[in-house]
Enzyme design. Structure first.
Site, PDB file in Angstrom:
ATOM      1  N   THR A   5      32.937  47.821  35.008  1.00 23.29           N
ATOM      2  CA  THR A   5      33.791  49.002  35.079  1.00 23.29           C
ATOM      3  C   THR A   5      33.231  50.061  36.010  1.00 23.29           C
ATOM      4  O   THR A   5      32.088  49.980  36.438  1.00 23.29           O
ATOM      5  CB  THR A   5      33.994  49.626  33.686  1.00 23.29           C
ATOM      6  OG1 THR A   5      35.145  50.441  33.724  1.00 23.29           O
ATOM      7  CG2 THR A   5      32.800  50.426  33.241  1.00 23.29           C
TER       8      THR A   5
ATOM      9  N   GLY B 292      36.668  50.213  43.854  1.00 22.24           N
ATOM     10  CA  GLY B 292      37.343  48.941  43.605  1.00 22.24           C
ATOM     11  C   GLY B 292      37.326  48.012  44.803  1.00 22.24           C
ATOM     12  O   GLY B 292      37.335  46.786  44.657  1.00 22.24           O
TER      13      GLY B 292
ATOM     14  N   CYS C 209      33.126  47.015  44.647  1.00 23.41           N
ATOM     15  CA  CYS C 209      32.491  46.447  43.455  1.00 23.41           C
ATOM     16  C   CYS C 209      33.380  45.353  42.864  1.00 23.41           C
ATOM     17  O   CYS C 209      34.538  45.607  42.526  1.00 23.41           O
ATOM     18  CB  CYS C 209      32.256  47.546  42.417  1.00 23.41           C
ATOM     19  SG  CYS C 209      31.586  46.937  40.856  1.00 23.41           S
TER      20      CYS C 209
ATOM     21  N   THR D  15      35.178  46.058  39.443  1.00 27.62           N
ATOM     22  CA  THR D  15      36.066  47.219  39.372  1.00 27.62           C
ATOM     23  C   THR D  15      37.381  46.867  40.057  1.00 27.62           C
ATOM     24  O   THR D  15      37.376  46.281  41.131  1.00 27.62           O
ATOM     25  CB  THR D  15      35.412  48.427  40.080  1.00 27.62           C
ATOM     26  OG1 THR D  15      34.166  48.713  39.445  1.00 27.62           O
ATOM     27  CG2 THR D  15      36.298  49.653  40.028  1.00 27.62           C
TER      28      THR D  15
END
EC number: 3.4.25.2
Length: 178
Positions: free
Chosen positions: A7, A162, A165, A168
């Site tokens: 996350t 996002g 990663c 994410t």
């Protein structure tokens, strides 16, 4: 500080506004099992923003404990965070929980860790999770070089995280206190 996979949670403050947002991806090892989890919520009658990184069941346990501390201390974020951190450090069951919390009210933004730390980062930017460093870097650049609202800074920063990663995604939840 250990970072948990799966996350990105980011909080940004500017002026009298604070926002906290996160992505929705839940992974089990290297498999995405859910893309739209809600890891950010409001607590204490909408006066506190909170988000988690780490194990989902562990985070919900911590949310429950944190909400109880907020009720006990009439919504005092700092006192509630310190009391939760004390419990987290001393309670055998809580010590095994693998999660971190990012919390904010109108005055403070904090990180609460399983090591018993309560941290208030400088510049009003809080970032946790595997994509936290990417989101924090993007947020800092946007705060220093634009007039974007905290909500917009978070949206753009989470999008950048996002893209970089693998834990994410682009499904975001953002809460704001104005």
């Amino acid at each position: 500080m250990e970072q948990y996979h799966g996350t990105t949670i980011l909080s940004v403050r500017r002026g009298n506004s604070v926002a906290l947002g996160g992505d929705g991806q839940v992974t089990l090892g290297n498999i995405v099992v859910k893309a739209s989890a809600r890891k950010v919520r409001t607590l204490y009658q909408g006066q506190i923003l909170a988000g988690f990184a780490g194990g989902t069941a562990d985070a919900f346990t911590l949310f429950e404990r944190f909400e109880a501390k907020l009720d006990k201390h009439q919504g005092n974020l700092l006192r509630s965070a310190v009391e939760l951190a004390k419990d987290w450090r001393t309670d055998r069951m809580l010590r095994r929980l693998e999660a971190m919390l990012a919390v904010a009210d109108r005055e403070h933004s904090l990180i609460i860790t399983g090591n018993g730390d309560v941290l208030e980062p400088e510049q009003g930017i809080v970032a946790i999770g595997s994509g936290g460093a990417y989101a924090q870097s993007a947020a800092r650049a946007l705060i220093e070089n634009t007039e974007l609202s905290p909500r917009d800074v978070i949206a753009k920063s989470l999008a950048i995280a996002g893209d970089l990663c693998i834990y994410t995604n682009q499904c975001h939840t953002i809460e704001v206190l104005d």
